[in-house]
Design a protein around this motif. Sequence first.
Motif, PDB file in Angstrom:
ATOM      1  N   UNK A 193     -12.199  -6.912  -4.710  1.00 43.18           N
ATOM      2  CA  UNK A 193     -11.481  -6.589  -3.481  1.00 43.18           C
ATOM      3  C   UNK A 193     -10.078  -6.139  -3.895  1.00 43.18           C
ATOM      4  N   UNK A 194      -9.787  -4.861  -3.687  1.00 44.64           N
ATOM      5  CA  UNK A 194      -8.586  -4.236  -4.254  1.00 44.64           C
ATOM      6  C   UNK A 194      -7.635  -3.779  -3.156  1.00 44.64           C
ATOM      7  N   UNK A 195      -6.353  -4.074  -3.332  1.00 40.54           N
ATOM      8  CA  UNK A 195      -5.317  -3.633  -2.389  1.00 40.54           C
ATOM      9  C   UNK A 195      -4.045  -3.338  -3.164  1.00 40.54           C
ATOM     10  N   UNK A 196      -3.147  -2.574  -2.549  1.00 44.29           N
ATOM     11  CA  UNK A 196      -1.848  -2.310  -3.176  1.00 44.29           C
ATOM     12  C   UNK A 196      -0.767  -2.328  -2.099  1.00 44.29           C
ATOM     13  N   UNK A 197       0.427  -2.688  -2.523  1.00 41.05           N
ATOM     14  CA  UNK A 197       1.568  -2.785  -1.622  1.00 41.05           C
ATOM     15  C   UNK A 197       2.446  -1.549  -1.704  1.00 41.05           C
ATOM     16  N   UNK A 198       3.022  -1.187  -0.562  1.00 48.39           N
ATOM     17  CA  UNK A 198       4.052  -0.161  -0.491  1.00 48.39           C
ATOM     18  C   UNK A 198       5.205  -0.742   0.319  1.00 48.39           C
ATOM     19  N   UNK A 199       6.284  -0.001   0.414  1.00 49.23           N
ATOM     20  CA  UNK A 199       7.398  -0.467   1.236  1.00 49.23           C
ATOM     21  C   UNK A 199       7.080  -0.381   2.718  1.00 49.23           C
ATOM     22  N   UNK A 200       5.990   0.304   3.059  1.00 47.32           N
ATOM     23  CA  UNK A 200       5.656   0.487   4.470  1.00 47.32           C
ATOM     24  C   UNK A 200       4.326  -0.154   4.852  1.00 47.32           C
ATOM     25  N   UNK A 201       3.773  -1.019   4.003  1.00 52.68           N
ATOM     26  CA  UNK A 201       2.555  -1.729   4.358  1.00 52.68           C
ATOM     27  C   UNK A 201       1.640  -1.973   3.183  1.00 52.68           C
TER      28      UNK A 201
END
Length: 559
Positions: free
Chosen positions: A184-192
């Motif tokens: 289960x893969x996710x990544x963060x940004x400054x906008x979500x």
Amino acid sequence: MQRGKAAMMGIFMHPLLLLLLTVQVQSSQDKLYNAATFEYEPKYIENNPSETMKENAKEYEKQIELVSKDKAQIIVFPELGLTSIHLPSRPALSNWSMKVPDPKENIVPCDESSSNVHEVLRNISCAAKTHKLYVVINLVEKEDEYLYSSNVVFSSEGKIVSRYRKYYRFNEFGEFNQSKELIATAFNTSFGTFGVLIGADILYEEPARTLLEKGVKDFVYPVAWVSVLPFSRNYQMQLAWSKAKKVNVISAPYYPGSKYAGGIFLGETDDGPHLSESGKASSSFVQGEKRISINDINESVVAPSAKNCVIKNNGIGRKFINMSHFKSKQINSDNDTWTEEHGDVKCAFEVNADFSAAKTDLYYFFVYNGKYNVFGEKCCSFGTSVCAIVKCNSKSLLRCGQVGLSLVPFKTIKIKAIYNQREHELNFQSTLHDGYSEIPAQMNSTKLPMGKMQQTMVLSSETPGLVAFGIVRKFFEKFDPDSNSNDNANNYKMSTTDRVNNPDDICTTELTNNELVFSPTSIYPYVLSFIAIILLAGTCVAIKSRRQILTRIAIKCNS
């Protein structure tokens, strides 16, 4: 197109079609982000993987620059958008691959002069860094002797921040290895925070369930979708999944040759979906989600599948399920009703329509519950149930759901489905209009005693051009680690020359006589039999004629 046409053309390039869509998303902290997605039919230079990938990467760079002028902060490109779907057999597939640094290494390919970094990775990294936006691509990844279909995410600094290897190789275009784990893969940004999906992931429970439980509400989704009518057209399925899960999906489809292949889907909001239109951009405000910690997200999950099968395709053509296996009743009057049970599902239909407008149009009530999958997974043992109204081309029910002009106006439709609720299942309304758009409808659910669920779906307003309208439910079997899998694709090595472990062979041996997916190849045995009969008859005639000639000669000689 078939690969043979590419051979005749030498350099085979589809007419370039690039569909741009940007949407402004509003977060819970009143921040906005612009998301861009492209429908794209890649260039393909026969037997030249290096030039093919370079040419498509140049197109990526150009479009990254273009959307940056519109203040886009993230852009998603299609599955196989760098290579095209015209991939060679396993021994030559390595030539279309590249090594991808582990995101934990915090590498910015743009800053690497080493020859170990592929030119395509370096150039796209530099484009992301120069124009300060996140870029999501799909490519063929090489690690040791294994080849994966992988999504790679670049940050606005050009750093590789996420890598997701394809796990479900359903309707595949290359002989890829399966990822050793489903992550289960996710990544963060400054906008979500964004979850990462690919291909057929939305047809399965994981990894989406884990990502949703962790609070992820926005997904990037490169896809080369194979439509299986009437319930699994690309746009139709993505919209249904977005609504059912109440999430935003930035879908970037490999261009399949028809409109409305994808776009940005906004869950249950009234503002959407935003469909891609050639040469046009669209923007709107939507309620998004704040950033969440991804430290607890990127983890291995268990995929509850009883079988892990591989289905390989040669093109993105439409397929049809053979609905003669369903319980059905033709709609014969303007006001018609029908109640029918199949297994643990009970469907009740009420319809009011005007069939005098097109007396030749054939519409049927359909009820189904069982292990044949209405999404075309021929050798995967997931269960489905259906309560639906579908337009068919003929009473054979072999090509139901083909989009075409229909003049029959449906004034009211009410479908009620009652079934035993399961722990692992996906329920959604599936609609398809002859203009490739959705049909407005409302659906509500009510829990009943004894673990049963009732879902009611109602047509919102009078609608001509209905192709499919119904409640579709997919339930997942729990993973059995002791089950025997016939999938030997992980035995592939780059030196492999024999075809014993070809996934195509594995899949065809799993098929039953009740195969649901209809394609032209399914009639080949009958054609061959017919030809054999003709040849046999011709041989018999020839033998008989020869005997008659010899007899005449003998008589003449004797006389």
